[in-house]
Design an enzyme around this catalytic site. Structure first.
Site, mmCIF file in Angstrom:
data_model
loop_
_atom_site.group_PDB
_atom_site.id
_atom_site.type_symbol
_atom_site.label_atom_id
_atom_site.label_comp_id
_atom_site.label_asym_id
_atom_site.label_seq_id
_atom_site.Cartn_x
_atom_site.Cartn_y
_atom_site.Cartn_z
ATOM 1 N N PRO A 1 -4.198 -10.739 26.035
ATOM 2 C CA PRO A 1 -3.355 -10.581 24.842
ATOM 3 C C PRO A 1 -3.685 -11.506 23.665
ATOM 4 C CG PRO A 1 -2.174 -11.800 26.508
ATOM 5 C CD PRO A 1 -3.488 -11.398 27.126
ATOM 6 N N CYS A 2 -4.817 -11.272 23.055
ATOM 7 C CA CYS A 2 -5.209 -12.068 21.890
ATOM 8 C C CYS A 2 -4.276 -11.838 20.705
ATOM 9 C CB CYS A 2 -6.660 -11.789 21.515
ATOM 10 S SG CYS A 2 -7.049 -10.055 21.262
ATOM 11 N N HIS A 3 -3.516 -10.751 20.736
ATOM 12 C CA HIS A 3 -2.560 -10.486 19.655
ATOM 13 C C HIS A 3 -1.422 -11.506 19.647
ATOM 14 C CE1 HIS A 3 -0.970 -8.269 23.144
ATOM 15 N NE2 HIS A 3 0.227 -8.475 22.619
#
Length: 158
Positions: A125-127
């Protein structure tokens, strides 16, 4: 390498991987686009579980993925991606916080680069990584997708 394209609320998503695990999750719309190599083989059955979990995620019924992942990157990138997976659903961390968590407190710019190179968006989850000022910054597929994902998670926590 196998691949499949699934539909999502943010447009078509490309899944790619092999027996080692999922290697890519990329958006076919947005700023960062991927070309499907000619030697990849379409295989919907291979990605059935990933597609099911992504559908559950987008419908607010899944907060954590349980898939075999096989991202390719440097040891540093992999350490960043591992740290990203530890950010709880619906929460965010800054690049600096990620740098501190991996024992490299001054490497926040390198963390940003590793974040940008994340080959398995959403699942890694780089967001969930934001600027130190709390603003949305840098998302390879576009800030509109990052904002959508963060709002999706925030709304499903309530």
């Amino acid at each position: 390498m196998y691949y499949d394209i699934i539909e999502s609320p943010i447009g078509p998503i490309l899944l790619a991987g092999n027996e080692k695990g999922l290697k890519h999750l990329d958006f076919l719309k947005g700023k960062k686009r991927i070309e499907i190599p000619a030697d990849w083989i379409e295989n919907k059955k291979f990605f059935r579980e990933a597609a099911r979990q992504l559908e559950a995620y987008f419908s607010g019924k899944l907060e954590s993925f349980d898939l075999k992942l096989a991202p390719e990157g440097t040891d540093f990138q992999k350490s960043v991606w591992k740290a990203l997976c530890e950010i709880p659903y619906g929460e965010t961390r800054t690049y600096k916080e990620i740098a501190v968590s991996i024992g490299k407190p001054r490497a926040y710019r390198a963390v940003g680069l590793a974040n940008n190179r994340n080959p398995i968006a959403i699942i890694i989850p780089c967001h969930r990584v934001i600027g130190s000022d709390g603003k949305l910054t840098g998302y390879a597929s576009g800030l509109d997708i990052k904002e959508f994902l963060l709002k999706l998670e925030e709304n499903n926590l309530r």
